[in-house]
Scaffold this motif. Structure first.
Motif, PDB file in Angstrom:
ATOM      1  N   CYS A 195      54.230 -18.264  33.932  1.00 59.25           N
ATOM      2  CA  CYS A 195      52.861 -18.550  34.054  1.00 59.25           C
ATOM      3  C   CYS A 195      51.939 -17.779  32.843  1.00 59.25           C
ATOM      4  N   GLY A 196      52.307 -16.616  32.539  1.00 60.77           N
ATOM      5  CA  GLY A 196      51.809 -16.116  31.300  1.00 60.77           C
ATOM      6  C   GLY A 196      51.875 -16.833  30.256  1.00 60.77           C
ATOM      7  N   GLN A 197      53.318 -17.274  29.871  1.00 61.35           N
ATOM      8  CA  GLN A 197      53.318 -17.981  28.711  1.00 61.35           C
ATOM      9  C   GLN A 197      52.444 -19.330  28.773  1.00 61.35           C
ATOM     10  N   LEU A 198      52.405 -20.212  29.928  1.00 58.29           N
ATOM     11  CA  LEU A 198      51.746 -21.152  30.053  1.00 58.29           C
ATOM     12  C   LEU A 198      50.230 -20.979  29.751  1.00 58.29           C
ATOM     13  N   SER A 199      49.948 -19.806  30.169  1.00 56.04           N
ATOM     14  CA  SER A 199      48.296 -19.524  30.088  1.00 56.04           C
ATOM     15  C   SER A 199      47.849 -19.421  28.633  1.00 56.04           C
ATOM     16  N   GLN A 200      49.031 -18.622  27.854  1.00 54.54           N
ATOM     17  CA  GLN A 200      48.856 -18.609  26.230  1.00 54.54           C
ATOM     18  C   GLN A 200      48.624 -20.057  25.634  1.00 54.54           C
ATOM     19  N   LYS A 201      49.580 -21.006  26.183  1.00 51.92           N
ATOM     20  CA  LYS A 201      49.628 -21.998  25.604  1.00 51.92           C
ATOM     21  C   LYS A 201      48.204 -22.844  25.885  1.00 51.92           C
ATOM     22  N   VAL A 202      47.551 -22.608  27.175  1.00 51.70           N
ATOM     23  CA  VAL A 202      46.470 -23.385  27.564  1.00 51.70           C
ATOM     24  C   VAL A 202      45.374 -22.613  26.467  1.00 51.70           C
ATOM     25  N   ALA A 203      45.221 -21.543  26.357  1.00 47.82           N
ATOM     26  CA  ALA A 203      44.471 -20.681  25.639  1.00 47.82           C
ATOM     27  C   ALA A 203      44.487 -21.216  24.204  1.00 47.82           C
ATOM     28  N   ALA A 204      45.737 -21.724  23.649  1.00 48.41           N
ATOM     29  CA  ALA A 204      45.952 -22.255  22.132  1.00 48.41           C
ATOM     30  C   ALA A 204      45.033 -23.608  22.250  1.00 48.41           C
ATOM     31  N   GLN A 205      45.435 -24.272  23.364  1.00 45.18           N
ATOM     32  CA  GLN A 205      44.916 -25.837  23.204  1.00 45.18           C
ATOM     33  C   GLN A 205      43.391 -25.678  23.355  1.00 45.18           C
ATOM     34  N   ARG A 206      42.992 -24.801  24.183  1.00 46.15           N
ATOM     35  CA  ARG A 206      41.517 -25.030  24.410  1.00 46.15           C
ATOM     36  C   ARG A 206      40.715 -24.452  23.197  1.00 46.15           C
ATOM     37  N   TRP A 207      41.194 -23.564  22.519  1.00 48.31           N
ATOM     38  CA  TRP A 207      40.723 -22.871  21.152  1.00 48.31           C
ATOM     39  C   TRP A 207      40.796 -24.133  20.451  1.00 48.31           C
ATOM     40  N   GLN A 208      41.607 -24.948  20.042  1.00 52.25           N
ATOM     41  CA  GLN A 208      41.894 -25.901  19.553  1.00 52.25           C
ATOM     42  C   GLN A 208      40.868 -27.157  19.549  1.00 52.25           C
ATOM     43  N   SER A 209      40.540 -27.469  21.062  1.00 47.32           N
ATOM     44  CA  SER A 209      39.857 -28.507  21.375  1.00 47.32           C
ATOM     45  C   SER A 209      38.467 -28.391  21.488  1.00 47.32           C
ATOM     46  N   HIS A 210      38.074 -27.023  22.000  1.00 46.94           N
ATOM     47  CA  HIS A 210      36.475 -26.922  22.189  1.00 46.94           C
ATOM     48  C   HIS A 210      35.786 -26.525  20.991  1.00 46.94           C
ATOM     49  N   PRO A 211      34.512 -27.083  21.193  1.00 45.53           N
ATOM     50  CA  PRO A 211      33.520 -26.634  19.853  1.00 45.53           C
ATOM     51  C   PRO A 211      33.326 -25.113  19.984  1.00 45.53           C
ATOM     52  N   GLU A 212      33.031 -24.882  18.870  1.00 47.92           N
ATOM     53  CA  GLU A 212      32.789 -23.306  18.253  1.00 47.92           C
ATOM     54  C   GLU A 212      31.944 -22.510  19.423  1.00 47.92           C
ATOM     55  N   SER A 213      31.137 -23.197  19.804  1.00 48.66           N
ATOM     56  CA  SER A 213      30.234 -22.390  20.685  1.00 48.66           C
ATOM     57  C   SER A 213      30.603 -22.146  21.951  1.00 48.66           C
ATOM     58  N   SER A 214      31.556 -22.714  22.577  1.00 52.03           N
ATOM     59  CA  SER A 214      32.283 -22.336  23.877  1.00 52.03           C
ATOM     60  C   SER A 214      33.778 -21.987  23.705  1.00 52.03           C
ATOM     61  N   ARG A 215      34.361 -21.927  22.315  1.00 52.85           N
ATOM     62  CA  ARG A 215      35.740 -21.799  22.309  1.00 52.85           C
ATOM     63  C   ARG A 215      36.279 -20.448  22.665  1.00 52.85           C
ATOM     64  N   LEU A 216      35.369 -19.279  22.203  1.00 49.88           N
ATOM     65  CA  LEU A 216      35.827 -17.992  22.327  1.00 49.88           C
ATOM     66  C   LEU A 216      35.897 -17.718  23.822  1.00 49.88           C
ATOM     67  N   ARG A 217      34.673 -18.296  24.705  1.00 50.74           N
ATOM     68  CA  ARG A 217      34.684 -17.969  25.923  1.00 50.74           C
ATOM     69  C   ARG A 217      35.913 -18.446  26.928  1.00 50.74           C
ATOM     70  N   VAL A 218      36.167 -19.454  26.422  1.00 49.42           N
ATOM     71  CA  VAL A 218      37.359 -20.406  27.393  1.00 49.42           C
ATOM     72  C   VAL A 218      38.446 -19.851  26.915  1.00 49.42           C
ATOM     73  N   THR A 219      38.724 -19.585  25.664  1.00 50.20           N
ATOM     74  CA  THR A 219      40.227 -18.867  25.170  1.00 50.20           C
ATOM     75  C   THR A 219      40.337 -17.538  25.727  1.00 50.20           C
ATOM     76  N   LEU A 220      39.444 -16.828  25.543  1.00 47.30           N
ATOM     77  CA  LEU A 220      39.563 -15.426  26.378  1.00 47.30           C
ATOM     78  C   LEU A 220      39.876 -15.338  27.843  1.00 47.30           C
ATOM     79  N   TYR A 221      39.182 -16.339  28.436  1.00 49.39           N
ATOM     80  CA  TYR A 221      39.395 -16.489  29.831  1.00 49.39           C
ATOM     81  C   TYR A 221      41.122 -16.652  30.005  1.00 49.39           C
ATOM     82  N   TRP A 222      41.646 -17.694  29.323  1.00 45.62           N
ATOM     83  CA  TRP A 222      43.059 -17.861  29.642  1.00 45.62           C
ATOM     84  C   TRP A 222      43.836 -16.825  29.054  1.00 45.62           C
TER      85      TRP A 222
END
Length: 114
Positions: free
Chosen positions: A15-42
């Protein structure tokens, strides 16, 4: 009990590895204004899961010899590959499935020797 804890370590690590994968996907797919917040959560969730897994792993090491416990962690390869395939839709070829089968056979053989 020790094998249940070992399985819990594998699930938490997966689950920890999957969370890292989601973080990487979120970083790539979210606009710069929200990417840090969403990525840090994961990433925080990943660190939490992996931290708890480490604490449970320490208990496993108190109960089992390292020469038995560590190879059993190979179950992570199986879990992460299955999740990558069925959660993220990543391709897995015939060689992947053969490798997973061999890992499972090795885990089975090691567990029978106890």
């Amino acid at each position: 009990m020790s094998y249940l804890l070992l399985f819990i370590v594998s699930i938490l690590t997966c689950c920890g590895q999957l969370s890292q994968k989601v973080a990487a996907q979120r970083w790539q797919s979210h606009p710069e204004s929200s990417r840090l917040r969403v990525t840090l959560y994961w990433l925080f969730l990943s660190a939490l899961l992996l931290g708890v897994a480490m604490l449970v792993w320490l208990r496993v090491l108190q109960l089992l010899p390292l020469s038995v416990a560590y190879p059993m962690i190979s179950l992570n390869f199986v879990l992460v590959t299955l999740c990558a395939r069925y959660v993220f839709g990543e391709p897995t070829d015939k060689q992947h499935w053969i490798g997973i089968g061999l890992i499972m056979l090795g885990i089975f053989l090691m567990s029978r020797g106890l």
